[in-house]
Write a protein that holds these residues in place. Structure first.
Motif, PDB file in Angstrom:
ATOM      1  N   THR A  19      31.070  82.053  20.044  1.00  0.00           N
ATOM      2  CA  THR A  19      31.325  80.767  19.390  1.00  0.00           C
ATOM      3  C   THR A  19      30.678  80.723  18.016  1.00  0.00           C
ATOM      4  OG1 THR A  19      31.488  79.606  21.510  1.00  0.00           O
ATOM      5  CG2 THR A  19      30.985  78.267  19.570  1.00  0.00           C
ATOM      6  N   GLN A  20      29.458  81.200  17.918  1.00  0.00           N
ATOM      7  CA  GLN A  20      28.774  81.245  16.625  1.00  0.00           C
ATOM      8  C   GLN A  20      29.563  82.087  15.623  1.00  0.00           C
ATOM      9  OE1 GLN A  20      25.035  82.890  17.876  1.00  0.00           O
ATOM     10  NE2 GLN A  20      24.105  80.891  18.291  1.00  0.00           N
ATOM     11  N   THR A  21      30.037  83.236  16.072  1.00  0.00           N
ATOM     12  CA  THR A  21      30.813  84.115  15.189  1.00  0.00           C
ATOM     13  C   THR A  21      32.112  83.449  14.768  1.00  0.00           C
ATOM     14  OG1 THR A  21      29.881  86.066  16.304  1.00  0.00           O
ATOM     15  CG2 THR A  21      31.862  86.398  14.977  1.00  0.00           C
ATOM     16  N   ALA A  22      32.830  82.871  15.733  1.00  0.00           N
ATOM     17  CA  ALA A  22      34.119  82.251  15.442  1.00  0.00           C
ATOM     18  C   ALA A  22      33.984  81.055  14.518  1.00  0.00           C
ATOM     19  CB  ALA A  22      34.792  81.826  16.741  1.00  0.00           C
ATOM     20  N   CYS A  23      32.842  80.367  14.563  1.00  0.00           N
ATOM     21  CA  CYS A  23      32.614  79.227  13.683  1.00  0.00           C
ATOM     22  C   CYS A  23      32.729  79.637  12.218  1.00  0.00           C
ATOM     23  CB  CYS A  23      31.235  78.632  13.968  1.00  0.00           C
ATOM     24  SG  CYS A  23      30.844  77.151  13.020  1.00  0.00           S
ATOM     25  N   PHE A  24      32.484  80.914  11.931  1.00  0.00           N
ATOM     26  CA  PHE A  24      32.510  81.408  10.554  1.00  0.00           C
ATOM     27  C   PHE A  24      33.650  82.397  10.321  1.00  0.00           C
ATOM     28  CE2 PHE A  24      28.228  79.846  11.206  1.00  0.00           C
ATOM     29  CZ  PHE A  24      28.017  79.102  10.050  1.00  0.00           C
ATOM     30  N   CYS A  25      34.700  82.328  11.144  1.00  0.00           N
ATOM     31  CA  CYS A  25      35.918  83.093  10.912  1.00  0.00           C
ATOM     32  C   CYS A  25      36.988  82.149  10.368  1.00  0.00           C
ATOM     33  CB  CYS A  25      36.395  83.743  12.210  1.00  0.00           C
ATOM     34  SG  CYS A  25      35.379  85.139  12.748  1.00  0.00           S
ATOM     35  N   PRO A  26      38.047  82.667   9.772  1.00  0.00           N
ATOM     36  CA  PRO A  26      39.082  81.777   9.244  1.00  0.00           C
ATOM     37  C   PRO A  26      39.664  80.824  10.284  1.00  0.00           C
ATOM     38  CG  PRO A  26      39.343  83.957   8.322  1.00  0.00           C
ATOM     39  CD  PRO A  26      38.262  84.069   9.356  1.00  0.00           C
ATOM     40  N   VAL A  27      39.794  81.269  11.538  1.00  0.00           N
ATOM     41  CA  VAL A  27      40.288  80.411  12.613  1.00  0.00           C
ATOM     42  C   VAL A  27      39.291  80.448  13.765  1.00  0.00           C
ATOM     43  CG1 VAL A  27      42.123  80.036  14.315  1.00  0.00           C
ATOM     44  CG2 VAL A  27      42.706  80.721  11.981  1.00  0.00           C
ATOM     45  N   MET A  28      38.978  79.277  14.333  1.00  0.00           N
ATOM     46  CA  MET A  28      38.037  79.151  15.449  1.00  0.00           C
ATOM     47  C   MET A  28      38.796  78.626  16.655  1.00  0.00           C
ATOM     48  SD  MET A  28      34.672  76.695  15.682  1.00  0.00           S
ATOM     49  CE  MET A  28      33.518  76.793  17.057  1.00  0.00           C
ATOM     50  N   GLN A  29      38.926  79.449  17.715  1.00  0.00           N
ATOM     51  CA  GLN A  29      39.717  79.045  18.873  1.00  0.00           C
ATOM     52  C   GLN A  29      39.138  79.568  20.176  1.00  0.00           C
ATOM     53  OE1 GLN A  29      44.291  79.629  20.386  1.00  0.00           O
ATOM     54  NE2 GLN A  29      42.935  81.380  20.370  1.00  0.00           N
ATOM     55  N   TRP A  30      39.092  78.718  21.202  1.00  0.00           N
ATOM     56  CA  TRP A  30      38.878  79.240  22.562  1.00  0.00           C
ATOM     57  C   TRP A  30      40.189  79.130  23.332  1.00  0.00           C
ATOM     58  CZ3 TRP A  30      39.634  75.373  26.148  1.00  0.00           C
ATOM     59  CH2 TRP A  30      39.239  74.066  25.843  1.00  0.00           C
ATOM     60  N   HIS A  31      40.411  80.118  24.198  1.00  0.00           N
ATOM     61  CA  HIS A  31      41.678  80.240  24.920  1.00  0.00           C
ATOM     62  C   HIS A  31      41.411  80.850  26.291  1.00  0.00           C
ATOM     63  CE1 HIS A  31      45.786  80.982  25.965  1.00  0.00           C
ATOM     64  NE2 HIS A  31      45.691  82.294  25.827  1.00  0.00           N
ATOM     65  N   SER A  32      42.285  80.554  27.245  1.00  0.00           N
ATOM     66  CA  SER A  32      42.100  81.025  28.616  1.00  0.00           C
ATOM     67  C   SER A  32      43.421  81.525  29.187  1.00  0.00           C
ATOM     68  CB  SER A  32      41.575  79.894  29.503  1.00  0.00           C
ATOM     69  OG  SER A  32      40.615  79.111  28.851  1.00  0.00           O
ATOM     70  N   GLU A  33      43.344  82.575  29.992  1.00  0.00           N
ATOM     71  CA  GLU A  33      44.521  83.080  30.691  1.00  0.00           C
ATOM     72  C   GLU A  33      44.858  82.158  31.866  1.00  0.00           C
ATOM     73  OE1 GLU A  33      43.977  86.801  32.644  1.00  0.00           O
ATOM     74  OE2 GLU A  33      42.049  86.266  33.489  1.00  0.00           O
ATOM     75  N   PRO A  34      45.968  82.429  32.573  1.00  0.00           N
ATOM     76  CA  PRO A  34      46.322  81.571  33.709  1.00  0.00           C
ATOM     77  C   PRO A  34      45.222  81.540  34.769  1.00  0.00           C
ATOM     78  CG  PRO A  34      48.144  83.024  33.135  1.00  0.00           C
ATOM     79  CD  PRO A  34      46.968  83.481  32.336  1.00  0.00           C
ATOM     80  N   ASN A  35      45.116  80.426  35.476  1.00  0.00           N
ATOM     81  CA  ASN A  35      44.156  80.340  36.567  1.00  0.00           C
ATOM     82  C   ASN A  35      44.428  81.441  37.588  1.00  0.00           C
ATOM     83  OD1 ASN A  35      42.652  78.213  35.625  1.00  0.00           O
ATOM     84  ND2 ASN A  35      43.819  76.655  36.713  1.00  0.00           N
ATOM     85  N   GLY A  36      43.375  82.105  38.008  1.00  0.00           N
ATOM     86  CA  GLY A  36      43.514  83.226  38.921  1.00  0.00           C
ATOM     87  C   GLY A  36      43.689  84.548  38.211  1.00  0.00           C
ATOM     88  N   GLY A  37      44.098  84.500  36.940  1.00  0.00           N
ATOM     89  CA  GLY A  37      44.218  85.725  36.150  1.00  0.00           C
ATOM     90  C   GLY A  37      45.616  86.295  36.166  1.00  0.00           C
ATOM     91  N   GLN A  38      45.997  86.946  35.083  1.00  0.00           N
ATOM     92  CA  GLN A  38      47.308  87.589  35.013  1.00  0.00           C
ATOM     93  C   GLN A  38      47.361  88.821  35.899  1.00  0.00           C
ATOM     94  OE1 GLN A  38      49.144  87.358  30.835  1.00  0.00           O
ATOM     95  NE2 GLN A  38      46.968  87.353  30.428  1.00  0.00           N
ATOM     96  N   PHE A  39      46.210  89.437  36.089  1.00  0.00           N
ATOM     97  CA  PHE A  39      46.121  90.623  36.920  1.00  0.00           C
ATOM     98  C   PHE A  39      45.051  90.345  37.976  1.00  0.00           C
ATOM     99  CE2 PHE A  39      47.632  91.738  32.757  1.00  0.00           C
ATOM    100  CZ  PHE A  39      48.714  92.556  33.007  1.00  0.00           C
ATOM    101  N   LYS A  40      45.403  89.502  38.945  1.00  0.00           N
ATOM    102  CA  LYS A  40      44.427  88.933  39.865  1.00  0.00           C
ATOM    103  C   LYS A  40      43.672  90.008  40.646  1.00  0.00           C
ATOM    104  CE  LYS A  40      47.219  84.775  40.407  1.00  0.00           C
ATOM    105  NZ  LYS A  40      47.972  83.910  41.331  1.00  0.00           N
ATOM    106  N   GLU A  41      44.379  91.071  41.023  1.00  0.00           N
ATOM    107  CA  GLU A  41      43.727  92.103  41.819  1.00  0.00           C
ATOM    108  C   GLU A  41      42.709  92.888  40.997  1.00  0.00           C
ATOM    109  OE1 GLU A  41      46.971  91.868  41.329  1.00  0.00           O
ATOM    110  OE2 GLU A  41      47.675  90.969  43.206  1.00  0.00           O
ATOM    111  N   LEU A  42      43.016  93.077  39.716  1.00  0.00           N
ATOM    112  CA  LEU A  42      42.144  93.886  38.863  1.00  0.00           C
ATOM    113  C   LEU A  42      41.047  93.065  38.213  1.00  0.00           C
ATOM    114  CD1 LEU A  42      44.847  96.040  37.051  1.00  0.00           C
ATOM    115  CD2 LEU A  42      43.457  96.676  39.025  1.00  0.00           C
ATOM    116  N   MET A  43      41.381  91.841  37.798  1.00  0.00           N
ATOM    117  CA  MET A  43      40.435  91.045  37.019  1.00  0.00           C
ATOM    118  C   MET A  43      40.418  89.607  37.515  1.00  0.00           C
ATOM    119  SD  MET A  43      41.168  92.424  33.174  1.00  0.00           S
ATOM    120  CE  MET A  43      42.911  92.071  33.315  1.00  0.00           C
ATOM    121  N   PRO A  44      39.889  89.376  38.697  1.00  0.00           N
ATOM    122  CA  PRO A  44      39.888  87.998  39.194  1.00  0.00           C
ATOM    123  C   PRO A  44      39.001  87.106  38.354  1.00  0.00           C
ATOM    124  CG  PRO A  44      38.506  89.400  40.566  1.00  0.00           C
ATOM    125  CD  PRO A  44      39.214  90.309  39.602  1.00  0.00           C
ATOM    126  N   GLY A  45      39.448  85.871  38.130  1.00  0.00           N
ATOM    127  CA  GLY A  45      38.624  84.901  37.432  1.00  0.00           C
ATOM    128  C   GLY A  45      37.565  84.337  38.353  1.00  0.00           C
TER     129      GLY A  45
END
Length: 667
Positions: free
Chosen positions: A436-462
């Motif tokens: 967040t600190q880094t993004a505050c000083f980038c041209p665009v500051m954004q937080w974003h999230s993948e779908p609940n449960g994850g796009q690849f649930k078996e490999l990368m569970p949320g």
């Protein structure tokens, strides 16, 4: 020192070309065989920059770079969504290969070797980095300026797929007292046409006909009851809506109910040849094993395609949608496909993503925004790029920062990334803090999230299926309520910085330069600065040294020639290397002596003060002027265009100011 630019077309009658670069020289040798050529550049150099958005390193010395657009989910390493056959070295030599075909740049040996198609025009540059980058940008077109509101905080989550959830974000921002100027919704459409709201009833239109909002019936939708009214509420709250897009005529799965409008679109694309075609004239489809396999893709070099495509989307602008997140575009996997303008798959492997975003850029006009992942040469002529998909790990934060800095050195002015990654398990609070600190000083500051449960649930569970990267969700998951207050400071600070950010953005477009730039851009003759890959300037005045190590609150900071004033403590530091420690509300950020920054502050004039999210006015315009003498020009869209010159306490003002402002001499 200005740049020299020369276009060279090698042929069998001229195979050598020499350039003198200061005290060194470059010798170019050309060798052709059939339809392939090898360019050898004899040049003594220590660093090489550019080549598009590169995740593995800022300087590509010692590496082999393949210029090919490629979708890679997380851990991109040497792959990229956004390449460019352009580089420059620390010796003042730059080169652009004017081809959209695949090229290979080998920086591993004593000499640079480039493999590329025969008859490729070569443009060579001589000068300092800022001059070479400016010449390269001007060669390909004018940078596209995003609207002012695009420089405030962005919020996004794939899981927001109903009007109720979107409007809940307005309430969350109020509840937690966070400013935001942009809200991105990905899962809004019917997942077939990608331009019709989920659950809407309508009369399908044929052959590129236009849709009208009044033709929709939302009374039976479980997702969207009144999107137009929702957008009006967002706008009343100072929030702009960006909707997700993908360039496909989708092939629906066997378990899906066929969407009538999608089938009409597909039939129209085949009948009128609106889609990319195979060499035998049949529609090209994305091969199995890739995203959206079996789908056809629109040919944006065909004006009939553009007319039909955007006729279906104009109603979104009519009801107030503010822009699009143009995802994908890395869909050309065969060399023999064909396009209306004569382009084949050999060129389109790279060029398609750029033709896609260029078509959208033409459609959106001046007051909307585009947020794109993939591109090719000339990326700066489309509004904003983001760094693609990363997991929430510390390695990925380091990787995406390198991508942003190398993108900047390829002339991409406006860029951002998903704070602390958007995929996999939730980030730690420490990773989220530093990102967040880094993004505050980038041209665009954004937080974003993948779908609940994850796009690849078996490999990368949320985290128990809950993947939202909002500060309040992170605080709840880790049972650290004070974390909300900590993150609010950086979001408020982003709004404090808005006058400076927009003024610098205007300057970047006018002067053809990136907004975020590594130290080598301004201090190319400083060997230490040229080797620094974890610090950057944001505009002309601010130097940022983010914390990139786990649980780090101190780091070594290199400050180039001159004096520097700490933004948070107002401590003055001389050039050289420093060991710097910060608390949680500080970051190693320095104002260059002789420069200024314009801030939007409240009455207490403190950084992190709440000023809301309005971009059409300032609570209080306050300007910090660093050092004993200098000059700072401030301009915006509100009628301000003035310069402050100062020398040992004396201030001279020139130009036009449309409002009252105060200034403060620091350092």
């Amino acid at each position: 020192m200005g740049s020299m630019m020369e276009r060279i077309l090698f042929d069998k009658n001229k195979t050598e070309h020499s350039m003198v670069l200061g005290n060194s020289a470059a010798q170019l040798r050309w060798k052709e065989q059939d339809d392939c050529a090898e360019l050898t550049i004899e040049l003594a150099y220590s660093h090489v920059y550019g080549m598009g958005e590169k995740y593995n390193a800022v300087s590509q010395k010692g590496l082999t770079v393949v210029n090919e657009v490629e979708e890679k989910f997380c851990y991109q390493d040497e792959k990229t969504y956004c390449p460019a056959p352009f580089f420059f070295t620390d010796t003042g030599f730059g080169l652009y290969a004017d081809t959209a075909c695949k090229t290979v740049f080998d920086f591993t040996g004593k000499h640079i070797k480039v493999t590329l198609p025969s008859n490729t025009p070569i443009v060579v540059f001589k000068g300092e980095p800022k001059d070479i980058i400016s010449e390269y940008m001007n060669l390909l077109g004018v940078a596209k300026l995003p609207p002012k509101w695009a420089f405030g905080p962005w919020i996004s989550a794939n899981s927001w797929n109903t009007q109720e959830q979107v409007e809940q974000q307005i309430e969350n921002l109020k509840k937690y007292q966070f400013p935001a100027t942009v809200l991105v919704v990905e899962a809004w459409s019917d997942e077939a046409t990608f331009y019709i709201f989920n659950g809407a009833s309508y009369q399908p239109v044929e052959k590129g006909g236009a849709l009208k909002y009044d033709d929709f019936d939302f009374s039976h939708s479980d997702y969207w009851k009144n999107p137009k009214a929702m957008i009006e509420r967002l706008h009343q709250a100072g929030i702009h809506l960006v909707l997700w897009q993908i360039p496909v005529y989708k092939k629906q799965g066997n378990d899906e109910i066929l969407n009538e409008q999608n089938e009409l679109d597909r039939a129209d694309a085949v009948e009128r040849k609106l889609c990319v075609h195979n060499s035998d004239g049949t529609p090209y489809t994305i091969p199995e094993g890739h995203w959206f396999a079996g789908s056809m893709i629109p040919d944006f070099t065909n004006q009939d395609t553009c007319a039909a495509w955007f006729n279906k989307r104009q109603y979104l602008f009519d009801i107030g949608v503010d822009g699009f997140k143009t995802d994908g575009g890395e869909f050309i996997y065969r060399p023999d496909v064909g396009f209306k303008n004569g382009m084949t798959g050999k060129e389109a492997k790279n060029r398609y993503a750029q033709s896609y975003t260029e078509a959208y850029t033409s459609f959106i006009g001046e007051d909307h925004v585009l947020f794109s992942r993939a591109g090719f040469t000339g990326q700066h002529t489309t509004p904003i790029l983001w760094g693609g998909d990363q997991q929430s790990t510390n390695d990925e934060l380091n990787s995406v920062l390198r991508a942003g800095l190398s993108a900047a050195l390829t002339g991409i002015p406006f860029w951002g990334f998903d704070i602390a990654g958007f995929a996999g398990a939730l980030p730690t609070l420490d990773l989220y803090r530093r990102a967040t600190q880094t993004a505050c000083f980038c041209p665009v500051m954004q937080w974003h999230s993948e779908p609940n449960g994850g796009q690849f649930k078996e490999l990368m569970p949320g985290y128990d299926g809950n993947n939202e990267r909002s500060p309040w969700n992170l605080a709840a998951v880790y049972n650290e309520p004070q974390f909300i207050d900590e993150m609010r400071f950086w979001h408020n600070l982003r709004m404090n910085l808005l006058p400076y950010l927009y003024s610098e953005a205007l300057k970047c477009v006018k002067q053809a330069k990136p907004m975020m730039r590594p130290l080598v851009y301004d201090w190319c003759n400083d060997r230490i600065a040229a080797a620094v890959e974890d610090e950057f300037m944001l505009g002309d005045s601010l130097l940022i040294a983010p914390f990139l190590e786990e649980n780090s609150h101190q780091r070594k900071v290199y400050l180039p020639q001159g004096e520097w004033v700490c933004l948070f403590t107002l401590e003055v530091l001389a050039s050289g290397e420093h060991n710097v420690a910060c608390n949680k509300k500080q970051l190693p950020v320095y104002i260059k002596s002789g420069c200024g920054i314009a801030l939007n502050l409240n009455e207490n004039k403190m950084l992190g003060s709440s000023v809301g999210n309005r971009t059409d006015s300032y609570h209080h315009l306050h300007i910090l002027l660093a050092g004993s003498k200098g000059s700072y020009t401030f301009q915006d869209d509100l009628g301000n265009d003035f310069t402050l010159n100062w020398d040992n306490g004396r201030i001279e003002k020139s130009g036009k100011s449309a409002m009252n402002y105060t200034y403060e001499l620091i350092g």
